[in-house]
Design an enzyme around this catalytic site. Structure first.
Site, mmCIF file in Angstrom:
data_model
loop_
_atom_site.group_PDB
_atom_site.id
_atom_site.type_symbol
_atom_site.label_atom_id
_atom_site.label_comp_id
_atom_site.label_asym_id
_atom_site.label_seq_id
_atom_site.Cartn_x
_atom_site.Cartn_y
_atom_site.Cartn_z
ATOM 1 N N HIS A 1 -13.612 2.924 3.955
ATOM 2 C CA HIS A 1 -13.529 3.261 5.656
ATOM 3 C C HIS A 1 -15.080 3.879 5.649
ATOM 4 O O HIS A 1 -15.019 4.983 5.168
ATOM 5 C CB HIS A 1 -12.000 3.458 5.148
ATOM 6 C CG HIS A 1 -12.568 4.654 6.911
ATOM 7 N ND1 HIS A 1 -11.449 3.558 8.199
ATOM 8 C CD2 HIS A 1 -13.435 4.649 8.018
ATOM 9 C CE1 HIS A 1 -11.851 3.722 9.287
ATOM 10 N NE2 HIS A 1 -12.777 4.731 9.184
ATOM 11 N N CYS B 1 -6.498 8.222 4.350
ATOM 12 C CA CYS B 1 -6.113 8.049 5.665
ATOM 13 C C CYS B 1 -5.806 9.513 6.005
ATOM 14 O O CYS B 1 -5.593 10.548 5.026
ATOM 15 C CB CYS B 1 -3.743 7.328 5.002
ATOM 16 S SG CYS B 1 -3.315 8.626 6.800
ATOM 17 N N LYS C 1 -8.101 1.939 -1.237
ATOM 18 C CA LYS C 1 -9.244 2.370 -0.032
ATOM 19 C C LYS C 1 -9.744 3.673 -0.024
ATOM 20 O O LYS C 1 -8.661 4.759 -0.296
ATOM 21 C CB LYS C 1 -7.662 2.051 0.779
ATOM 22 C CG LYS C 1 -8.691 2.528 2.775
ATOM 23 C CD LYS C 1 -8.509 2.737 3.293
ATOM 24 C CE LYS C 1 -9.068 2.920 5.035
ATOM 25 N NZ LYS C 1 -7.686 2.691 6.023
ATOM 26 N N ALA D 1 -7.699 -3.308 10.920
ATOM 27 C CA ALA D 1 -6.247 -2.278 11.272
ATOM 28 C C ALA D 1 -6.241 -2.669 11.808
ATOM 29 O O ALA D 1 -4.922 -3.106 12.803
ATOM 30 C CB ALA D 1 -6.070 -0.613 10.011
ATOM 31 N N ARG D 2 -6.751 -1.643 13.185
ATOM 32 C CA ARG D 2 -6.074 -1.336 14.945
ATOM 33 C C ARG D 2 -6.551 -2.764 15.507
ATOM 34 O O ARG D 2 -6.030 -3.645 15.858
ATOM 35 C CB ARG D 2 -7.280 -0.272 15.847
ATOM 36 C CG ARG D 2 -6.963 1.185 14.872
ATOM 37 C CD ARG D 2 -7.431 1.872 14.764
ATOM 38 N NE ARG D 2 -8.951 1.897 14.214
ATOM 39 C CZ ARG D 2 -10.193 1.780 14.747
ATOM 40 N NH1 ARG D 2 -10.215 1.788 15.774
ATOM 41 N NH2 ARG D 2 -11.019 2.357 13.636
ATOM 42 N N GLN E 1 1.291 -1.358 -0.038
ATOM 43 C CA GLN E 1 -0.049 -0.273 -0.012
ATOM 44 C C GLN E 1 0.876 1.628 0.590
ATOM 45 O O GLN E 1 1.817 1.399 0.689
ATOM 46 C CB GLN E 1 -1.242 -0.174 2.196
ATOM 47 C CG GLN E 1 -1.717 1.002 0.767
ATOM 48 C CD GLN E 1 -2.705 1.025 2.688
ATOM 49 O OE1 GLN E 1 -2.017 1.834 3.623
ATOM 50 N NE2 GLN E 1 -3.556 0.823 2.666
ATOM 51 N N ASN F 1 -14.599 -1.804 5.657
ATOM 52 C CA ASN F 1 -13.328 -0.955 6.253
ATOM 53 C C ASN F 1 -13.625 -0.242 7.587
ATOM 54 O O ASN F 1 -14.832 0.742 7.297
ATOM 55 C CB ASN F 1 -12.110 -0.442 6.328
ATOM 56 C CG ASN F 1 -10.752 -0.073 6.999
ATOM 57 O OD1 ASN F 1 -10.042 1.106 6.344
ATOM 58 N ND2 ASN F 1 -10.893 -1.440 7.405
ATOM 59 N N GLY F 2 -12.992 0.215 8.830
ATOM 60 C CA GLY F 2 -13.642 0.545 9.883
ATOM 61 C C GLY F 2 -14.181 0.023 10.881
ATOM 62 O O GLY F 2 -14.669 1.202 12.032
ATOM 63 N N GLY F 3 -14.677 -0.987 11.295
ATOM 64 C CA GLY F 3 -14.894 -2.113 11.695
ATOM 65 C C GLY F 3 -14.213 -2.596 13.708
ATOM 66 O O GLY F 3 -15.276 -2.762 14.435
#
Length: 454
Positions: free
Chosen positions: A140, A73, A112, A199-200, A44, A171-173
């Site tokens: 996201h 981002c 993304k 991600a997190r 990426q 993405n984002g959950g």
């Protein structure tokens, strides 16, 4: 998935680590991968320039499964350069970047994004992205100004998934929806997506992807450290990832000890893994020594067209200060009363790496490997010539040959002349301009002593 917002200039293979490194102009390793993950890792990048993006993508494409562009981002280090979510306000640039990549490389291209203020604008943007030919798009489910504390908008992701024919990745959950392996399927279904990107949650505990259930964070951290040491990971990157896994314990006494560590060795000390560190480093050093020994024996010169080639690289640390293979080759040519070596160097457009050919006694010699600088490429060519001819090259531990003795005396003589001239110049700097010009010309004449490039 690996990410880079820094310009990558060269690709370097490490036989000791068994890795492929992509290196920035300042020699930092920005991306390290290996053959085992070639078919799975996605590179990426953050970019605001289609042509520069293509240069990097072409450099990495044979070592990765796909190339992704991060257009979501919201961090300042990304947006201030026109990258990340800053691209969401410039659909034409988005289209230009993605179209250039899709047409320019053989691997799949994905991107993304974050959602826009209205559902209509979001769907229109995604349709425009689809027309560039990307293989998939990750969405996201938050707007540019929203942060993890804000709920993810699954309805937006679902609307996007229904409007295009390419796979849409939700993405984002991580914060409010995904805490276990089973939660990923719930998030995917709620967003109507083809798959899920984490991600997190993955940084907090990478074993969340285990279908059998997550491992303890302590076990995962120790496994991660083993990989970090085995592949010589940057210690600051190692520490950052471990601190992410510690989460609320980062301010504990243990977390503070970890935060204070500056090397992978010190990190291992914090985790009681010093024996593992010492054993692994010893194995790597032994492998390096074996490769150097075997490499010298196995590197046989080959004739390609009219050029003699060998796969060698110039390593500055292998030679004493002020000693180089070029010096040895020059002194040998003088001793043999040959014309001094001539170097012809070319630069590769793709990664700006250099390759040099040295011509001496009507023969050409060149390293099969490309170097990061013109000077290193010339040194590598000199090494090929010296090794082919069976001559010393000045490496540490090599038997003294006496080739450079005369050169050192000449250097000292020139240094003395330079010192005398410098003192004279200081004495006359504010005096008669004609005398100043005479001193300048004396410096030019004396400078002939140092014309030969090392």
């Amino acid at each position: 998935m690996s990410s880079s917002h820094v310009n990558i200039r060269s690709r370097v293979s490490s036989d000791v680590l068994g890795t492929v490194d992509f290196v920035a102009p300042d020699e930092r390793v920005m991306f390290r991968t290996c053959s085992e993950e070639k078919g799975r890792v996605v590179f990426q990048m953050g970019t605001a320039d289609p042509e520069r993006a293509l240069v990097v993508a072409k450099l990495v494409e044979n070592d990765v499964a796909a190339v992704d562009v991060n257009m979501g981002c919201p961090k300042e280090y990304s947006t201030k350069g026109g990258m990340g979510s800053a691209l969401l306000s410039d659909p034409e640039k988005i289209e230009s970047i993605l179209s250039t990549l899709v047409k320019g490389i053989s691997k799949p291209v994905t991107c993304k994004i974050r959602i826009l203020p209205t559902l209509e604008d979001t769907v229109n943007l995604v349709k425009r992205i689809e027309r560039t030919g990307v293989a998939a798009i990750a969405v996201h489910g938050r707007m540019r100004e929203e942060r993890p504390r804000h709920p993810v908008h699954c309805d937006y992701i679902q609307a996007v998934a229904e409007s295009v024919s390419i796979p849409v990745i939700a993405n984002g959950g991580s914060s409010d929806m995904v805490k276990t392996f089973e939660d990923m399927e719930k998030f995917r279904a709620a967003a109507g997506a083809s798959s899920v990107m984490l991600a997190r949650a993955a940084m907090w505990n990478p074993s969340i992807f285990r279908q059998q259930g997550a491992l303890s964070v302590e076990e995962v951290m120790e496994d991660y450290i083993r990989y970090a040491v085995r592949y010589d990971n940057n210690p600051f990157n190692t520490k950052y990832c471990l601190c992410q896994m510690l989460r609320d314990r980062v301010e504990s006494p243990f977390g503070k000890r970890l935060h204070a560590a500056q090397t992978n060795e010190e990190i291992c000390e914090v985790f009681g893994m010093t024996d593992f560190y010492n054993k692994t480093k010893a194995e790597l050093e032994a492998r390096k020594a074996a490769l150097q020994t075997n490499g010298d024996q196995s590197e046989q010169p080959k004739l390609e067209d009219d050029v003699i080639t060998m796969p060698v690289r110039f390593e500055r640390r292998d030679y004493p200060p002020q000693i180089t293979p070029k010096m040895y080759l020059l002194e040998w040519s003088r001793k043999e009363k040959l014309d001094q070596p001539v170097y012809e160097t070319e630069q590769r457009t793709q990664d700006r790496a250099f390759q040099s050919t040295v011509i001496i006694d009507n023969k050409k010699y060149r390293s099969a490997l490309w170097e990061k600088s013109k000077k290193f490429a010339e040194q590598a060519a000199a090494i090929v010539c010296l090794r082919t001819l069976g001559l010393p090259e000045g490496r540490i531990g090599e038997e003294h040959s006496g080739l450079v003795n005369k050169r050192k005396r000449d250097d000292r003589k020139c240094a003395a002349l330079d010192d005398n001239e410098s003192a004279a110049r200081k004495r006359h700097i504010s005096e008669d301009p004609q005398e100043e010009e005479m001193i300048r010309r004396t410096k030019v004449v004396n400078g002939v002593c140092g014309q030969t490039t090392r």
